[in-house]
Design an enzyme around this catalytic site. Structure first.
Site, PDB file in Angstrom:
ATOM      1  N   ASP A   1      -4.853   1.826  10.849  1.00 15.84           N
ATOM      2  CA  ASP A   1      -6.286   1.627  11.097  1.00 15.84           C
ATOM      3  C   ASP A   1      -6.441   1.197  12.557  1.00 15.84           C
ATOM      4  OD1 ASP A   1      -8.927   0.795  11.028  1.00 15.84           O
ATOM      5  OD2 ASP A   1      -8.756  -0.440   9.259  1.00 15.84           O
TER       6      ASP A   1
ATOM      7  N   ARG B   1      -5.563   0.411  -6.376  1.00 18.19           N
ATOM      8  CA  ARG B   1      -4.282   0.988  -5.928  1.00 18.19           C
ATOM      9  C   ARG B   1      -3.787   2.079  -6.868  1.00 18.19           C
ATOM     10  NH1 ARG B   1      -2.320  -2.210  -1.775  1.00 18.19           N
ATOM     11  NH2 ARG B   1      -2.636  -4.443  -1.939  1.00 18.19           N
TER      12      ARG B   1
ATOM     13  N   GLY C   1       0.765  -1.241   0.000  1.00 17.53           N
ATOM     14  CA  GLY C   1       0.000   0.000   0.000  1.00 17.53           C
ATOM     15  C   GLY C   1       0.797   1.292   0.000  1.00 17.53           C
TER      16      GLY C   1
ATOM     17  N   ASP D   1      -6.023  -0.618  -1.558  1.00 13.68           N
ATOM     18  CA  ASP D   1      -6.836  -1.463  -2.446  1.00 13.68           C
ATOM     19  C   ASP D   1      -8.097  -1.993  -1.789  1.00 13.68           C
ATOM     20  OD1 ASP D   1      -5.382  -3.259  -0.650  1.00 13.68           O
ATOM     21  OD2 ASP D   1      -6.178  -4.856  -1.942  1.00 13.68           O
TER      22      ASP D   1
ATOM     23  N   GLU E   1       4.239   3.885   6.110  1.00 15.63           N
ATOM     24  CA  GLU E   1       3.000   3.102   6.045  1.00 15.63           C
ATOM     25  C   GLU E   1       1.950   3.860   5.238  1.00 15.63           C
ATOM     26  OE1 GLU E   1       1.386   0.489   6.562  1.00 15.63           O
ATOM     27  OE2 GLU E   1       2.527  -0.749   7.937  1.00 15.63           O
ATOM     28  N   ASP E   2       1.064   3.096   4.609  1.00 15.10           N
ATOM     29  CA  ASP E   2      -0.046   3.729   3.891  1.00 15.10           C
ATOM     30  C   ASP E   2      -1.098   4.250   4.860  1.00 15.10           C
ATOM     31  OD1 ASP E   2      -0.734   1.156   4.698  1.00 15.10           O
ATOM     32  OD2 ASP E   2      -1.564   0.534   2.773  1.00 15.10           O
TER      33      ASP E   2
ATOM     34  N   PHE F   1     -14.048   2.708   4.967  1.00 16.74           N
ATOM     35  CA  PHE F   1     -13.155   1.968   4.076  1.00 16.74           C
ATOM     36  C   PHE F   1     -12.859   2.793   2.830  1.00 16.74           C
ATOM     37  CE2 PHE F   1     -11.912  -1.099   0.865  1.00 16.74           C
ATOM     38  CZ  PHE F   1     -10.924  -1.772   1.558  1.00 16.74           C
ATOM     39  N   ILE F   2     -11.588   2.929   2.520  1.00 17.68           N
ATOM     40  CA  ILE F   2     -11.176   3.751   1.377  1.00 17.68           C
ATOM     41  C   ILE F   2     -10.289   2.962   0.418  1.00 17.68           C
ATOM     42  CG2 ILE F   2     -11.313   5.964   2.616  1.00 17.68           C
ATOM     43  CD1 ILE F   2      -8.182   5.691   2.855  1.00 17.68           C
TER      44      ILE F   2
ATOM     45  N   LYS G   1      -6.566   6.585  10.979  1.00 12.00           N
ATOM     46  CA  LYS G   1      -7.978   6.563  11.390  1.00 12.00           C
ATOM     47  C   LYS G   1      -8.015   6.572  12.911  1.00 12.00           C
ATOM     48  CE  LYS G   1      -9.736   3.690   7.558  1.00 12.00           C
ATOM     49  NZ  LYS G   1     -10.282   2.347   7.212  1.00 12.00           N
TER      50      LYS G   1
HETATM   51  P1  IMP Z   1      -4.231  -2.076  10.936  1.00 12.11           P
HETATM   52  O1  IMP Z   1      -3.348  -3.217  11.331  1.00 12.11           O
HETATM   53  O2  IMP Z   1      -5.666  -2.314  11.336  1.00 12.11           O
HETATM   54  O3  IMP Z   1      -3.722  -0.729  11.378  1.00 12.11           O
HETATM   55  O4  IMP Z   1      -4.326  -2.105   9.364  1.00 12.11           O
HETATM   56  C1  IMP Z   1      -3.340  -1.654   8.518  1.00 12.11           C
HETATM   57  C2  IMP Z   1      -3.481  -2.245   7.135  1.00 12.11           C
HETATM   58  O5  IMP Z   1      -4.828  -2.558   6.787  1.00 12.11           O
HETATM   59  C3  IMP Z   1      -3.026  -1.207   6.132  1.00 12.11           C
HETATM   60  O6  IMP Z   1      -1.632  -1.299   5.892  1.00 12.11           O
HETATM   61  C4  IMP Z   1      -3.880  -1.524   4.929  1.00 12.11           C
HETATM   62  O7  IMP Z   1      -3.238  -2.494   4.129  1.00 12.11           O
HETATM   63  C5  IMP Z   1      -5.147  -2.120   5.491  1.00 12.11           C
HETATM   64  N1  IMP Z   1      -6.238  -1.110   5.575  1.00 12.11           N
HETATM   65  C6  IMP Z   1      -6.709  -0.513   6.689  1.00 12.11           C
HETATM   66  N2  IMP Z   1      -7.720   0.333   6.404  1.00 12.11           N
HETATM   67  C7  IMP Z   1      -7.881   0.268   5.062  1.00 12.11           C
HETATM   68  C8  IMP Z   1      -8.798   0.926   4.149  1.00 12.11           C
HETATM   69  O8  IMP Z   1      -9.657   1.748   4.497  1.00 12.11           O
HETATM   70  N3  IMP Z   1      -8.660   0.592   2.832  1.00 12.11           N
HETATM   71  C9  IMP Z   1      -7.730  -0.301   2.379  1.00 12.11           C
HETATM   72  N4  IMP Z   1      -6.869  -0.931   3.198  1.00 12.11           N
HETATM   73  C10 IMP Z   1      -6.938  -0.652   4.540  1.00 12.11           C
END
Ligand code: IMP
Length: 178
Positions: free
Chosen positions: A106, A168, A48, A162, A102-103, A155-156, A134
């Site tokens: 979440d 992407r 990402g 993606d 990082e992208d 969700f984006i 977020k």
């Molecule tokens: P976390 O471990 O919940 O912080 O999630 C991080 C990963 O989940 C990111 O690196 C993304 O690959 C994916 N992710 C989280 N939110 C989104 C979203 O809204 N759209 C797409 N991918 C997401």
């Protein structure tokens, strides 16, 4: 394009490219001050982060290297609590400042796990830069050194992110239409 359809879902434009690039400008400005004499290793966490990493690197004006890593994937990743292994970081990190790119943060689980694994490799310092954050989804105590933008808990897709592999390539960010 104000709407796109990816697989079975509709998405509507929510953050245009210009706004994303302004956020990248701000992150770069901060790094150009804070990391100028650190000779950092920037670590792009694929998939990402590729667009963020590319736009950011063009704006950095100090000596730095970049490396590209992946996290092993498991079915039902993300908030399942499974530890994903960091693959591809072969540099000697001893004494280095490492900046993870990082992208999106979440729930925060991915970045906490990634930081832990990098710390075990003996760097002097580990910093985290995320394009998107977020805050309402992240219940964990995560230290984010650089944040491009805070966004709602929706969700984006786009700008590297993606939906099941698609979206992407979109230069803007789109939010799912429920
Ligand atoms: P976390 O471990 O919940 O912080 O999630 C991080 C990963 O989940 C990111 O690196 C993304 O690959 C994916 N992710 C989280 N939110 C989104 C979203 O809204 N759209 C797409 N991918 C997401």
């Amino acid at each position: 394009m104000s709407r796109v359809k990816l697989l079975d879902k509709e998405f509507e434009l929510s953050i245009p490219e210009e706004k994303l690039l302004k956020a990248v400008d701000q992150v770069a400005e901060q790094m150009n001050v804070e990391l100028a004499d650190k000779n950092p290793l920037m670590v792009c966490v694929l998939n990402g982060s590729f667009m963020f990493a590319s736009d950011l690197m063009k704006r950095l004006n100090f000596p730095c290297e970049i490396s590209f890593v992946k996290l092993s994937s498991y079915a039902g990743t993300g908030s399942t609590g499974q530890v994903k292994e960091l693959i591809g970081l072969n540099e000697n990190l001893e004494g280095r400042t490492v900046v993870l790119l990082e992208d999106i943060v979440d729930t925060g689980l991915t970045i906490i796990n990634t930081v832990d694994q990098v710390k075990q490799m003996g760097p002097e310092d580990v910093k985290v830069a995320t394009m998107l954050f977020k805050p309402d989804a992240c219940k964990r105590d995560v230290k984010l050194d650089y944040v491009g933008m805070e966004i709602p808990n929706d969700f984006i897709v786009g700008y590297g992110l993606d939906y099941d592999g698609y979206g992407r390539n979109l230069k803007d960010i789109y939010t799912v239409v429920e």
